[in-house]
Design an enzyme around this catalytic site. Structure first.
Site, PDB file in Angstrom:
ATOM      1  N   GLU A  21     -13.971 -11.929   0.525  1.00  0.00           N
ATOM      2  CA  GLU A  21     -14.254 -10.400  -0.735  1.00  0.00           C
ATOM      3  C   GLU A  21     -13.106 -10.012  -2.036  1.00  0.00           C
ATOM      4  O   GLU A  21     -12.551  -9.386  -1.651  1.00  0.00           O
ATOM      5  CB  GLU A  21     -13.724  -9.264   0.467  1.00  0.00           C
ATOM      6  CG  GLU A  21     -14.283  -9.419   1.998  1.00  0.00           C
ATOM      7  CD  GLU A  21     -14.578  -7.367   2.578  1.00  0.00           C
ATOM      8  OE1 GLU A  21     -15.344  -6.997   2.042  1.00  0.00           O
ATOM      9  OE2 GLU A  21     -13.663  -7.705   2.917  1.00  0.00           O
ATOM     10  N   HIS A  49      -8.363  -2.302   5.938  1.00  0.00           N
ATOM     11  CA  HIS A  49      -9.257  -1.832   7.010  1.00  0.00           C
ATOM     12  C   HIS A  49      -8.761  -0.957   7.650  1.00  0.00           C
ATOM     13  O   HIS A  49      -9.041  -1.103   8.994  1.00  0.00           O
ATOM     14  CB  HIS A  49     -10.005  -2.744   7.878  1.00  0.00           C
ATOM     15  CG  HIS A  49     -10.543  -3.779   6.856  1.00  0.00           C
ATOM     16  ND1 HIS A  49     -10.612  -5.649   7.324  1.00  0.00           N
ATOM     17  CD2 HIS A  49     -11.404  -4.319   5.359  1.00  0.00           C
ATOM     18  CE1 HIS A  49     -10.917  -6.382   6.713  1.00  0.00           C
ATOM     19  NE2 HIS A  49     -11.629  -5.474   5.910  1.00  0.00           N
ATOM     20  N   HIS A  93      -7.038  -4.487  -0.609  1.00  0.00           N
ATOM     21  CA  HIS A  93      -8.038  -4.269   0.392  1.00  0.00           C
ATOM     22  C   HIS A  93      -7.598  -3.911   1.547  1.00  0.00           C
ATOM     23  O   HIS A  93      -7.220  -5.089   2.243  1.00  0.00           O
ATOM     24  CB  HIS A  93      -9.390  -5.369   0.107  1.00  0.00           C
ATOM     25  CG  HIS A  93     -10.215  -4.702   1.102  1.00  0.00           C
ATOM     26  ND1 HIS A  93     -10.970  -3.846   1.394  1.00  0.00           N
ATOM     27  CD2 HIS A  93     -10.945  -5.540   1.709  1.00  0.00           C
ATOM     28  CE1 HIS A  93     -12.139  -4.100   2.324  1.00  0.00           C
ATOM     29  NE2 HIS A  93     -11.704  -5.574   2.614  1.00  0.00           N
ATOM     30  N   HIS A 132     -15.933   0.110   7.365  1.00  0.00           N
ATOM     31  CA  HIS A 132     -15.012  -1.127   6.486  1.00  0.00           C
ATOM     32  C   HIS A 132     -14.307  -0.527   6.548  1.00  0.00           C
ATOM     33  O   HIS A 132     -13.314  -1.469   6.798  1.00  0.00           O
ATOM     34  CB  HIS A 132     -15.768  -1.729   4.988  1.00  0.00           C
ATOM     35  CG  HIS A 132     -15.561  -2.750   4.692  1.00  0.00           C
ATOM     36  ND1 HIS A 132     -16.372  -3.249   4.005  1.00  0.00           N
ATOM     37  CD2 HIS A 132     -14.794  -3.406   5.198  1.00  0.00           C
ATOM     38  CE1 HIS A 132     -15.714  -4.206   3.868  1.00  0.00           C
ATOM     39  NE2 HIS A 132     -14.529  -4.699   4.343  1.00  0.00           N
TER      40      HIS A 132
HETATM   41 ZN   LIG Z   1     -12.817  -6.292   3.949  1.00  0.00          ZN
END
Ligand SMILES: [Zn+2]
Length: 239
Positions: A80, A101, A99, A169
């Site tokens: 990603e 989760h 980033h 996500h």
């Molecule tokens: Zn991710």
């Protein structure tokens, strides 16, 4: 290009940021943080495909704004990485990106509710979070931002916000420094937990936009205090 050309202090700070985000429960085996290269425009630093809590200096590679590695290494990159490359392309003001989760944010992304500043520590959420649904861009997928096109779509959804929730996500947070983006990622998660609790009790009075702006400015001048504490918990990092 060798990553050795970047400021060693920046490299060390990025490694420390990886460890802090894990220690503070924002990332686990997944999730990542990047920072713009200090002297090469259009290049950013990001770990190779490693759990953030295990990242060391030798794991950090350089990438261009197409998400391609420009380091002399054969490290496997994160799938990603396009989250980072496309946000840097779209937002000149962004110096660092996280980033994750982190779990308390997920319920907001799937209900389309925005995170809003519930207390002064989260003033950076003034104006609310942006929302992104990968299905609108690409139909049924594995939810991962695997290419530049999806990265662009995410960057567009982020717009001028500091945080975008990604349906089913996680979330992506941006900042003007490593310290600021780490702070924001940690407090987006805290705010999500508190906002869920408050919504269960009744109607919520959030910070007004002006309160949020004033609080964010006040806190920005004091993030170093948090950073020192978070860093102390990690201790020395092996090279
Ligand atoms: Zn991710």
């Amino acid at each position: 290009m060798s990553v050795a050309q970047s400021d060693p202090a920046l490299l060390d700070k990025l490694v420390m940021a990886n460890r802090i985000l894990y220690d503070q429960g924002v990332v686990d085996g997944f999730g990542h943080i990047s920072v713009r290269h200090d002297s090469v425009p259009g290049v950013f630093l990001l770990s190779c495909n490693r759990a953030p809590g295990l990242v060391v200096r030798g794991d950090i590679d350089c990438f261009d704004l197409d998400g391609a590695s420009v380091s002399d290494s054969s490290n496997r990159p994160y799938l990603e990485r396009f989250i980072h490359s496309e946000i840097y392309r779209a937002r000149a003001d962004v110096i660092a990106v996280v980033h994750s989760h982190s779990p308390n944010v997920i319920p907001f992304g799937v209900t389309g509710q925005r995170l809003k500043p519930i207390f002064h520590m989260a003033g950076f959420l003034g104006g609310g979070t942006a929302h992104y649904d990968i299905r609108d861009a690409s139909g049924n997928t594995d939810l991962l931002v695997r290419n530049g096109e999806l990265g662009k779509y995410l960057a567009t959804a982020l717009g001028a916000h500091s945080c975008v929730l990604m349906r089913g996500h996680g979330s992506t947070t941006v900042g003007a420094s490593i310290e600021q983006v780490v702070y924001r990622a940690i407090y987006a998660e805290v705010n999500a937990r508190l906002q869920s609790q408050a919504l269960g009790l009744g109607p919520v009075t959030y910070l007004s936009e002006e309160e949020a702006q004033l609080a964010a400015t006040a806190i920005d001048g004091q993030i170093g205090r948090c950073w020192d504490l978070w860093q102390r918990r990690i201790g020395p990092i092996e090279s």
